[in-house]
Design a protein around this motif. Structure first.
Motif, PDB file in Angstrom:
ATOM      1  N   LYS A 195       7.241 -32.479 -13.665  1.00 39.61           N
ATOM      2  CA  LYS A 195       7.964 -31.817 -14.429  1.00 39.61           C
ATOM      3  C   LYS A 195       7.771 -32.388 -15.632  1.00 39.61           C
ATOM      4  N   ASP A 196       7.133 -31.366 -16.489  1.00 37.54           N
ATOM      5  CA  ASP A 196       6.531 -31.683 -18.754  1.00 37.54           C
ATOM      6  C   ASP A 196       7.854 -32.198 -18.981  1.00 37.54           C
ATOM      7  N   VAL A 197       8.911 -33.587 -18.964  1.00 36.88           N
ATOM      8  CA  VAL A 197       9.929 -34.659 -19.968  1.00 36.88           C
ATOM      9  C   VAL A 197      10.062 -34.405 -21.253  1.00 36.88           C
ATOM     10  N   SER A 198       8.575 -34.348 -21.832  1.00 33.58           N
ATOM     11  CA  SER A 198       8.065 -35.502 -23.128  1.00 33.58           C
ATOM     12  C   SER A 198       8.272 -35.310 -23.912  1.00 33.58           C
ATOM     13  N   ARG A 199       9.457 -33.445 -24.179  1.00 30.97           N
ATOM     14  CA  ARG A 199      10.410 -33.871 -24.912  1.00 30.97           C
ATOM     15  C   ARG A 199      11.746 -33.181 -24.834  1.00 30.97           C
ATOM     16  N   PHE A 200      12.188 -34.020 -23.809  1.00 33.58           N
ATOM     17  CA  PHE A 200      13.018 -34.240 -23.106  1.00 33.58           C
ATOM     18  C   PHE A 200      13.620 -36.089 -24.309  1.00 33.58           C
ATOM     19  N   THR A 201      15.180 -35.788 -24.641  1.00 35.41           N
ATOM     20  CA  THR A 201      15.765 -36.659 -25.606  1.00 35.41           C
ATOM     21  C   THR A 201      15.544 -38.297 -23.751  1.00 35.41           C
ATOM     22  N   ASP A 202      15.647 -39.576 -25.167  1.00 40.28           N
ATOM     23  CA  ASP A 202      16.038 -40.540 -24.029  1.00 40.28           C
ATOM     24  C   ASP A 202      17.191 -40.060 -22.789  1.00 40.28           C
ATOM     25  N   GLU A 222      17.857 -37.202 -21.811  1.00 37.25           N
ATOM     26  CA  GLU A 222      17.707 -36.143 -20.817  1.00 37.25           C
ATOM     27  C   GLU A 222      17.040 -36.985 -19.998  1.00 37.25           C
ATOM     28  N   ARG A 223      16.027 -37.868 -20.197  1.00 35.91           N
ATOM     29  CA  ARG A 223      14.605 -37.559 -18.743  1.00 35.91           C
ATOM     30  C   ARG A 223      16.105 -38.915 -18.075  1.00 35.91           C
ATOM     31  N   ILE A 224      16.749 -39.834 -18.410  1.00 34.22           N
ATOM     32  CA  ILE A 224      17.211 -40.826 -17.735  1.00 34.22           C
ATOM     33  C   ILE A 224      18.311 -39.733 -16.534  1.00 34.22           C
ATOM     34  N   SER A 225      19.211 -39.012 -17.137  1.00 29.88           N
ATOM     35  CA  SER A 225      19.466 -37.520 -16.502  1.00 29.88           C
ATOM     36  C   SER A 225      18.648 -36.768 -15.590  1.00 29.88           C
ATOM     37  N   TYR A 226      17.963 -36.473 -15.758  1.00 29.09           N
ATOM     38  CA  TYR A 226      16.196 -36.134 -15.405  1.00 29.09           C
ATOM     39  C   TYR A 226      16.459 -36.570 -13.617  1.00 29.09           C
ATOM     40  N   GLN A 227      16.121 -38.282 -13.825  1.00 32.79           N
ATOM     41  CA  GLN A 227      15.457 -38.777 -12.740  1.00 32.79           C
ATOM     42  C   GLN A 227      16.205 -39.176 -12.373  1.00 32.79           C
ATOM     43  N   TYR A 260      19.189 -37.669 -11.652  1.00 35.32           N
ATOM     44  CA  TYR A 260      20.384 -36.158 -10.996  1.00 35.32           C
ATOM     45  C   TYR A 260      19.353 -34.699 -10.946  1.00 35.32           C
ATOM     46  N   GLY A 261      18.162 -34.393 -11.908  1.00 33.91           N
ATOM     47  CA  GLY A 261      17.042 -33.457 -11.285  1.00 33.91           C
ATOM     48  C   GLY A 261      17.770 -32.604 -12.366  1.00 33.91           C
ATOM     49  N   TYR A 262      18.206 -33.092 -12.631  1.00 35.48           N
ATOM     50  CA  TYR A 262      19.223 -32.206 -14.451  1.00 35.48           C
ATOM     51  C   TYR A 262      19.173 -32.613 -15.591  1.00 35.48           C
ATOM     52  N   ARG A 263      18.727 -32.562 -16.437  1.00 34.00           N
ATOM     53  CA  ARG A 263      18.524 -33.181 -17.967  1.00 34.00           C
ATOM     54  C   ARG A 263      19.939 -33.151 -18.641  1.00 34.00           C
ATOM     55  N   TYR A 264      21.062 -32.308 -18.561  1.00 37.96           N
ATOM     56  CA  TYR A 264      21.983 -32.477 -18.914  1.00 37.96           C
ATOM     57  C   TYR A 264      23.055 -32.809 -18.229  1.00 37.96           C
ATOM     58  N   VAL A 265      23.376 -34.793 -18.492  1.00 40.49           N
ATOM     59  CA  VAL A 265      24.869 -35.370 -17.681  1.00 40.49           C
ATOM     60  C   VAL A 265      25.061 -35.987 -18.337  1.00 40.49           C
ATOM     61  N   GLY A 266      26.411 -36.544 -18.252  1.00 37.87           N
ATOM     62  CA  GLY A 266      26.445 -37.474 -18.880  1.00 37.87           C
ATOM     63  C   GLY A 266      26.691 -37.802 -20.447  1.00 37.87           C
ATOM     64  N   ASP A 267      26.132 -38.657 -21.315  1.00 39.46           N
ATOM     65  CA  ASP A 267      25.512 -38.489 -22.264  1.00 39.46           C
ATOM     66  C   ASP A 267      24.254 -37.967 -23.433  1.00 39.46           C
ATOM     67  N   ALA A 268      23.806 -36.854 -21.735  1.00 34.16           N
ATOM     68  CA  ALA A 268      22.672 -35.913 -22.681  1.00 34.16           C
ATOM     69  C   ALA A 268      23.368 -34.429 -22.052  1.00 34.16           C
ATOM     70  N   TYR A 269      24.855 -34.586 -21.532  1.00 31.13           N
ATOM     71  CA  TYR A 269      25.250 -33.295 -21.515  1.00 31.13           C
ATOM     72  C   TYR A 269      25.289 -32.599 -22.934  1.00 31.13           C
ATOM     73  N   ALA A 270      25.004 -31.279 -22.847  1.00 29.83           N
ATOM     74  CA  ALA A 270      24.914 -29.940 -24.202  1.00 29.83           C
ATOM     75  C   ALA A 270      25.128 -29.390 -23.710  1.00 29.83           C
ATOM     76  N   PRO A 271      26.683 -28.504 -23.114  1.00 30.64           N
ATOM     77  CA  PRO A 271      27.378 -27.324 -23.051  1.00 30.64           C
ATOM     78  C   PRO A 271      26.854 -26.669 -24.094  1.00 30.64           C
ATOM     79  N   HIS A 272      26.310 -24.863 -23.593  1.00 29.55           N
ATOM     80  CA  HIS A 272      25.929 -24.278 -24.362  1.00 29.55           C
ATOM     81  C   HIS A 272      26.064 -22.927 -23.006  1.00 29.55           C
ATOM     82  N   MET A 273      25.903 -21.913 -24.215  1.00 28.77           N
ATOM     83  CA  MET A 273      25.724 -20.951 -22.410  1.00 28.77           C
ATOM     84  C   MET A 273      23.832 -20.208 -23.265  1.00 28.77           C
TER      85      MET A 273
END
Length: 211
Positions: free
Chosen positions: A127-134, A136-141, A143-156
């Motif tokens: 997956k291209d994570v070049s546009r992820f924040t740091d 989000e990149r850590i979260s994705y690596q 958990y496989g999901y970019r929005y966990v912990g400090d990267a969590y960005a609640p949204h609809m």
């Protein structure tokens, strides 16, 4: 067999209908994808999603998560304020929501309940994570999901459009659409992920923080 599932907060019935209409209003002449509806692809706030082994029992797990939500003092209805519609690379329109401590605690509880069932072999290593924040990149690596912990960005998620179109829609939305300042969520859902992680099929639903 790997199943792609998620846990989400669902809006109260009147706000569910309002979110469906909001997608249409924000899109205007553009059909945002995937389309939201009240009985199919539901508007929702993802708490966590990913690939899971068959060892995961959605009903039992959601009951445990809901009990934890009650123990941490989460009310039966959670009201989240919204700063408005934002752009997310690439081509996404999100209705951004606040991230209060109770919501962060809920995600921590969900991740703790699901972590051992994650099928990490199914993570997309290309997956291209070049546009992820740091974060989000850590979260994705992990958990496989970019929005966990400090990267969590609640949204609809309001949908996706071609890049230039999405940016223009976000820019013009405040002039074209009257946006509600707050949204109320009263249910937890375990769901099957559809197109772009959509809430395609509800497996289990429980009233938030109530037996």
């Amino acid at each position: 067999m790997t199943r792609w599932l998620g846990v989400a907060l669902l809006p109260r019935a009147d706000h569910l209908r309002a979110a469906v209409q909001l997608q249409r209003s924000v899109g205007g002449d553009v059909d945002l994808e995937p389309p939201l509806s009240t009985d199919g692809n539901l508007p929702h706030v993802t708490v966590f999603q990913g690939p899971f082994h068959d060892s995961l029992d959605p009903a039992e797990t959601l009951a445990g998560i809901n009990a934890s939500a009650a123990d941490m003092g989460l009310p039966g209805e959670l009201t989240l304020s919204s700063p408005g519609v934002v752009y997310q690379p690439t081509g996404w329109l999100f209705l951004a929501l606040e991230r209060p401590p109770l919501l962060m605690s809920l995600q921590e509880s969900v991740v703790a309940a699901l972590d051992s069932h994650l099928d990490r072999s199914a993570f997309d290593g290309d997956k291209d994570v070049s546009r992820f924040t740091d974060s989000e990149r850590i979260s994705y690596q992990k958990y496989g999901y970019r929005y966990v912990g400090d990267a969590y960005a609640p949204h609809m998620t309001l949908g996706r459009a071609p890049e230039a179109v999405a940016r223009e829609l976000v820019r013009t939305t405040p002039k074209r659409v009257s946006l509600p300042g707050a949204w109320v969520f009263d249910r937890l859902s375990f769901y099957v992920m559809g197109q772009h992680g959509a809430h395609a099929q509800k497996l289990v639903e429980l009233p938030l923080a109530r037996p």
